[in-house]
Motif scaffolding. Structure first.
Motif, PDB file in Angstrom:
ATOM      1  N   TRP A  57       0.834  -1.203   0.000  1.00 19.04           N
ATOM      2  CA  TRP A  57       0.000   0.000   0.000  1.00 19.04           C
ATOM      3  C   TRP A  57       0.870   1.255   0.000  1.00 19.04           C
ATOM      4  CZ3 TRP A  57      -0.630   3.961   3.624  1.00 19.04           C
ATOM      5  CH2 TRP A  57      -1.681   4.833   3.357  1.00 19.04           C
ATOM      6  N   ARG A  59       3.730   1.654  -1.301  1.00 15.82           N
ATOM      7  CA  ARG A  59       4.375   1.837  -2.604  1.00 15.82           C
ATOM      8  C   ARG A  59       3.406   2.331  -3.687  1.00 15.82           C
ATOM      9  NH1 ARG A  59       7.463  -2.277  -0.383  1.00 15.82           N
ATOM     10  NH2 ARG A  59       6.038  -3.940  -0.949  1.00 15.82           N
ATOM     11  N   LEU A  60       2.113   2.346  -3.409  1.00 16.97           N
ATOM     12  CA  LEU A  60       1.145   2.837  -4.397  1.00 16.97           C
ATOM     13  C   LEU A  60       1.276   4.347  -4.566  1.00 16.97           C
ATOM     14  CD1 LEU A  60      -2.152   0.975  -3.437  1.00 16.97           C
ATOM     15  CD2 LEU A  60      -0.732   0.566  -5.441  1.00 16.97           C
ATOM     16  N   ASP A  61       1.038   4.811  -5.772  1.00 12.91           N
ATOM     17  CA  ASP A  61       0.976   6.248  -6.015  1.00 12.91           C
ATOM     18  C   ASP A  61      -0.251   6.794  -5.280  1.00 12.91           C
ATOM     19  OD1 ASP A  61      -0.178   8.602  -7.792  1.00 12.91           O
ATOM     20  OD2 ASP A  61       1.995   8.473  -8.130  1.00 12.91           O
ATOM     21  N   PRO A  62      -0.133   7.958  -4.636  1.00 13.86           N
ATOM     22  CA  PRO A  62      -1.278   8.487  -3.886  1.00 13.86           C
ATOM     23  C   PRO A  62      -2.528   8.713  -4.740  1.00 13.86           C
ATOM     24  CG  PRO A  62       0.709   9.697  -3.329  1.00 13.86           C
ATOM     25  CD  PRO A  62       1.065   8.778  -4.454  1.00 13.86           C
ATOM     26  N   THR A  63      -2.358   8.865  -6.044  1.00 13.37           N
ATOM     27  CA  THR A  63      -3.518   9.076  -6.911  1.00 13.37           C
ATOM     28  C   THR A  63      -4.112   7.771  -7.422  1.00 13.37           C
ATOM     29  OG1 THR A  63      -2.094   9.321  -8.844  1.00 13.37           O
ATOM     30  CG2 THR A  63      -2.655  11.334  -7.638  1.00 13.37           C
ATOM     31  N   ASP A  64      -3.498   6.642  -7.079  1.00  9.81           N
ATOM     32  CA  ASP A  64      -3.997   5.335  -7.496  1.00  9.81           C
ATOM     33  C   ASP A  64      -5.310   5.046  -6.766  1.00  9.81           C
ATOM     34  OD1 ASP A  64      -4.473   2.579  -7.886  1.00  9.81           O
ATOM     35  OD2 ASP A  64      -2.329   2.191  -8.100  1.00  9.81           O
ATOM     36  N   CYS A  67      -5.253   2.874  -3.651  1.00 11.02           N
ATOM     37  CA  CYS A  67      -4.817   3.508  -2.405  1.00 11.02           C
ATOM     38  C   CYS A  67      -6.039   4.009  -1.632  1.00 11.02           C
ATOM     39  CB  CYS A  67      -3.857   4.650  -2.728  1.00 11.02           C
ATOM     40  SG  CYS A  67      -3.157   5.450  -1.282  1.00 11.02           S
TER      41      CYS A  67
END
Length: 160
Positions: A57, A59-64, A67
């Motif tokens: 979690w 490592r996910l892009d905040p805009t994904d 997330c």
């Protein structure tokens, strides 16, 4: 990381949920909040997401959208745990947060081992014993501080 099949799930993957169009008249505020969270996750159009707080979690892009789905899921599960006194908190936390609690404890312990600036300053203020010069075999002679032209050579340590 906790397996997605083992941890509690808030809603079925997107595509199986339905948008929140109407609220049943007998629904409690908590149930309405749960329906809203499920509708939001369904609208994100994601089928899988890592558990909130895990390495995957983070490592996910905040805009994904995954997330946000994980955050919604964790928030709603927390609300449900708080609302349901029969749900065992320890088991719930282990299932939802997985390794995040263990990792946080490790980081806190490591942080507690770091000396503060005041501790370092106090340690430096303490008088330390003078360093005794000692010549080492195979190394060049050592200049004796405060005595220009005088050197300490191995085997002559006592002949200062």
């Amino acid at each position: 990381m906790t397996s997605p099949d083992v941890r509690p799930r808030l809603a079925p993957p997107a595509g199986w949920g339905r948008p929140l169009r109407a609220v049943p008249a007998q629904a409690t505020p908590g149930q309405i909040t749960g329906l809203r969270a499920e509708a939001q996750i369904a609208a994100l159009d994601v089928r899988q997401w890592p558990a909130y707080g895990t390495g995957d979690w983070l490592r996910l892009d905040p805009t994904d959208p995954r997330c946000y789905a994980a955050v919604l899921e964790a928030a709603e599960l927390w609300r449900r745990m708080d609302a349901d006194p029969d749900l065992p908190p320890a088991e719930w936390c282990a299932a939802v947060f997985g390794d995040a609690r263990r990792r946080t404890a490790q980081l806190a312990a490591a942080t507690n081992r770091i000396r503060t600036a005041r501790e370092i300053r106090d340690a430096r203020a303490q008088p330390r014993p003078h360093h005794v010069l000692k010549a080492t075999p195979g190394w060049p002679p050592i200049a004796i501080p405060g005595k220009p032209g005088r050197y300490l050579v191995h085997g002559q340590e006592t002949a200062q």
